[in-house]
Design a protein around this motif. Structure first.
Motif, PDB file in Angstrom:
ATOM      1  N   ASN A 105      56.407  -0.837 -68.566  1.00  0.00           N
ATOM      2  CA  ASN A 105      57.653  -1.271 -68.613  1.00  0.00           C
ATOM      3  C   ASN A 105      58.403  -1.979 -67.521  1.00  0.00           C
ATOM      4  O   ASN A 105      58.894  -1.745 -66.506  1.00  0.00           O
ATOM      5  CB  ASN A 105      59.087  -0.419 -69.174  1.00  0.00           C
ATOM      6  CG  ASN A 105      58.830   0.600 -70.407  1.00  0.00           C
ATOM      7  OD1 ASN A 105      58.304  -0.217 -71.375  1.00  0.00           O
ATOM      8  ND2 ASN A 105      58.464   1.898 -70.111  1.00  0.00           N
ATOM      9  N   CYS A 162      59.284   8.949 -68.612  1.00  0.00           N
ATOM     10  CA  CYS A 162      60.467   8.000 -69.319  1.00  0.00           C
ATOM     11  C   CYS A 162      61.109   8.597 -70.464  1.00  0.00           C
ATOM     12  O   CYS A 162      60.824   9.342 -70.300  1.00  0.00           O
ATOM     13  CB  CYS A 162      59.385   6.476 -69.127  1.00  0.00           C
ATOM     14  SG  CYS A 162      60.000   5.717 -70.400  1.00  0.00           S
ATOM     15  N   VAL A 163      62.062   7.842 -70.608  1.00  0.00           N
ATOM     16  CA  VAL A 163      62.945   9.015 -71.035  1.00  0.00           C
ATOM     17  C   VAL A 163      62.213   8.191 -72.627  1.00  0.00           C
ATOM     18  O   VAL A 163      62.289   9.405 -73.861  1.00  0.00           O
ATOM     19  CB  VAL A 163      64.078   7.856 -71.854  1.00  0.00           C
ATOM     20  CG1 VAL A 163      63.885   5.485 -72.103  1.00  0.00           C
ATOM     21  CG2 VAL A 163      64.927   8.824 -72.053  1.00  0.00           C
ATOM     22  N   GLY A 260      62.556   6.947 -65.572  1.00  0.00           N
ATOM     23  CA  GLY A 260      62.121   6.000 -65.182  1.00  0.00           C
ATOM     24  C   GLY A 260      63.834   4.336 -65.437  1.00  0.00           C
ATOM     25  O   GLY A 260      62.683   3.596 -64.455  1.00  0.00           O
ATOM     26  N   PHE A 261      64.102   4.286 -66.193  1.00  0.00           N
ATOM     27  CA  PHE A 261      64.581   3.029 -65.961  1.00  0.00           C
ATOM     28  C   PHE A 261      65.679   3.050 -64.976  1.00  0.00           C
ATOM     29  O   PHE A 261      66.336   2.018 -64.440  1.00  0.00           O
ATOM     30  CB  PHE A 261      65.362   2.807 -67.500  1.00  0.00           C
ATOM     31  CG  PHE A 261      66.228   3.512 -68.239  1.00  0.00           C
ATOM     32  CD1 PHE A 261      68.074   3.553 -67.414  1.00  0.00           C
ATOM     33  CD2 PHE A 261      66.128   5.251 -68.989  1.00  0.00           C
ATOM     34  CE1 PHE A 261      68.597   4.443 -68.234  1.00  0.00           C
ATOM     35  CE2 PHE A 261      67.325   5.418 -69.478  1.00  0.00           C
ATOM     36  CZ  PHE A 261      68.505   5.843 -68.952  1.00  0.00           C
TER      37      PHE A 261
HETATM   38 MO   LIG Z   1      60.979   4.066 -69.204  1.00  0.00          MO
END
Ligand SMILES: [Mo]
Ligand SMILES: Nc1nc2c(c(=O)[nH]1)N[C@H]1C(S)=C(S)[C@@H](COP(=O)(O)O)O[C@H]1N2
Length: 347
Positions: A105, A162-163, A260-261
Motif C-alpha cells: 500500500n 493492515c486494517v 499499517g497505515f
Molecule cells: Mo494498510
C-alpha cells in the motif's frame, strides 16, 4: 484501503510461496549434507531453526534491484541481527521477500497492490533531506547523511497488520525513533510527533490523478509517549538491504502495534506539536480510521471485523487465517500507554 477488502484479494496476488530463498539454500545444503530427510513435512521447522541462528535475514540476491546502491548501503555492513527470542522481534516465519516487495500500500503510486512495485522503481532517494520542525531545540533541514550518521542500525522482525485484515512478518533494518527524538530535543510543549511524506507529482503519479482520494502530503502522527516507545522504529531497510521504493525509501516509520497505515513511508518532515496532528486516513473518513489506530480485535472497522487476519502468503504448510491479537501481539509492551482510556472511543 477504501478499495479492496481481503476477500477481494485475488489468489494471484497472494503468491503461494512457502519458503524464501535463504531457507531453500539452507535446506538444499542440509539435504546435500544428509542432515535432514527429504520429506516436505520437516522443512518448515528446519527452516525456522536456521533463521534463529543469529544471522540477519537477507534478500535473495537475484531479486534485489540492480540500480546503483545509495551511499548509505555501506551502513548495512555491520548490523546487529534481530534477537528472534527477545522482546523486539518475533520468531514467526518471515513473509517471503517477494511478497514484502510486491504487495504494497503506497497510494502515492496508485491504489492497486502491485502499483507501487511497478511504478516506484525510478523513485529518487538521493539527495534526500528531512525537516525537523516545531517544538524542538534543534529544528532544521538535515541531509539524510547527517540524519543517519549517529545511529547504529539494527534488525527488528515485526508483525505488520493492515486494517484490510492481511498481515506479514517483516525483517526491518533501522533504529528507534526515541534515539532521534533524544537527539533533536523536543521542548516541554511537545506532546505529539507529526510526520509527512514527500509531495512530488512528477515522481508519484497518483498525486496528480483525478481519482486521488488523499489530500497530499500523506500525514501521520503519534502521541509523544508512543513515539518514545522502544518498539517505534525508523526503518531504512528490509531483508538486510536498503529500502526498496515501494516500501518507503529511503526512510519510513514502523509502529508494529498499530494498523499499517500509521507506518508512514518516504518521510520528509517530522514536527513536534502541542496539539494532536491531522492524519490522512482520519481526515478522509474519521469514523473508519482513528488517530490511535491500535490493532484491536474487539473494536471493528465499520466494514471489516478486526478479530481475524490472513497471514500472507498463503502456504501449503500454514493455515492463512488466524486470530488477531490485542495490540497486534505487543500488549505486554504497550498496554500501559493506554491505561484508563476507552479504546472503543479512542480507536
Ligand atoms: Mo494498510
Ligand atoms: N506515504 C504513505 N505511507 C503509507 C501508505 C501510503 O499509502 N502512503 N500506506 C500505509 C498502509 S495502509 C500500509 S498497510 C503500509 C504498508 O507497508 P508495506 O507496503 O511496506 O507493507 O504502509 C503505510 N504507509
Amino acid at each position: 484501503m477504501l478499495i479492496k477488502s481481503p476477500s477481494d484479494i485475488k489468489s494471484s496476488e497472494i503468491t503461494p510461496e512457502s519458503v524464501y530463498r535463504n531457507r531453500r539454500q539452507f535446506i538444499g545444503d542440509a539435504l546435500k549434507a544428509g542432515l535432514i530427510a527429504a520429506a516436505p513435512g520437516v522443512m518448515p521447522s528446519m527452516a525456522s531453526a536456521a533463521e534463529g541462528d543469529g544471522l540477519r535475514a537477507r534478500a535473495p540476491s537475484d531479486m534485489v534491484r540492480s540500480a546503483p546502491a545509495p551511499w548509505w548501503a555501506e551502513k548495512f555492513d555491520n548490523i546487529k541481527p534481530a534477537d528472534r527470542n527477545g522482546p523486539f522481534s518475533t520468531n514467526e516465519d518471515l513473509t517471503p521477500y517477494r511478497d514484502v516487495v510486491s504487495f504494497n500500500n503506497f497510494y502515492e503510486f496508485g491504489t492497486d497492490k502491485e502499483d507501487p512495485s511497478r511504478r516506484a522503481q525510478e523513485f529518487k532517494v538521493d539527495p534526500w533531506s528531512i525537516e525537523i520542525a516545531g517544538e524542538v531545540d534543534k529544528p532544521g533541514v538535515y541531509h539524510l547523511e547527517d540524519f543517519l550518521k549517529p545511529h547504529q542500525l539494527e534488525e527488528r522482525i515485526y508483525r505488520l497488520r493492515c486494517v484490510e485484515r492481511w498481515s506479514m512478518v517483516i525483517p526491518w533494518i533501522g533504529f528507534s525513533l526515541a534515539d532521534l527524538i533524544a537527539r533533536v530535543g523536543p521542548n516541554s510543549k511537545a506532546k505529539y510527533v507529526a510526520f509527512e511524506t514527500l509531495v512530488d507529482p512528477d515522481q508519484m503519479p497518483a498525486q496528480s490523478s483525478r481519482f486521488n482520494v488523499i489530500e497530499w502530503p500523506y500525514r501521520e502522527g503519534l502521541r509523544m509517549d508512543e513515539a518514545m516507545h522502544p518498539l517505534t522504529f525508523l526503518a531504512v531497510g528490509v531483508y538486510g538491504n536498503y529500502m526498496p521504493p515501494q516500501n518507503g525509501a529511503p526512510i519510513r516509520l514502523v509502529v508494529p502495534w498499530k494498523y499499517g497505515f500509521k507506518s508512514i513511508k518516504s518521510i520528509v518532515k517530522i514536527s513536534f506539536t502541542e496539539t494532536e496532528p491531522a492524519t490522512s486516513w482520519n481526515m478522509l473518513q474519521a469514523n473508519e480510521y482513528g488517530f490511535y489506530a491500535n490493532v484491536n480485535p474487539e473494536v471493528h472497522h465499520p466494514r471489516w471485523r478486526q478479530d481475524m487476519e490472513t497471514r500472507l502468503p498463503r502456504t501449503l504448510f500454514s493455515a492463512a487465517r488466524q486470530d488477531t491479537l490485542m495490540f497486534n501481539g505487543y500488549a505486554e509492551q504497550v498496554s500501559h500507554l493506554y491505561q484508563g482510556m476507552d479504546l472503543a472511543r479512542y480507536y
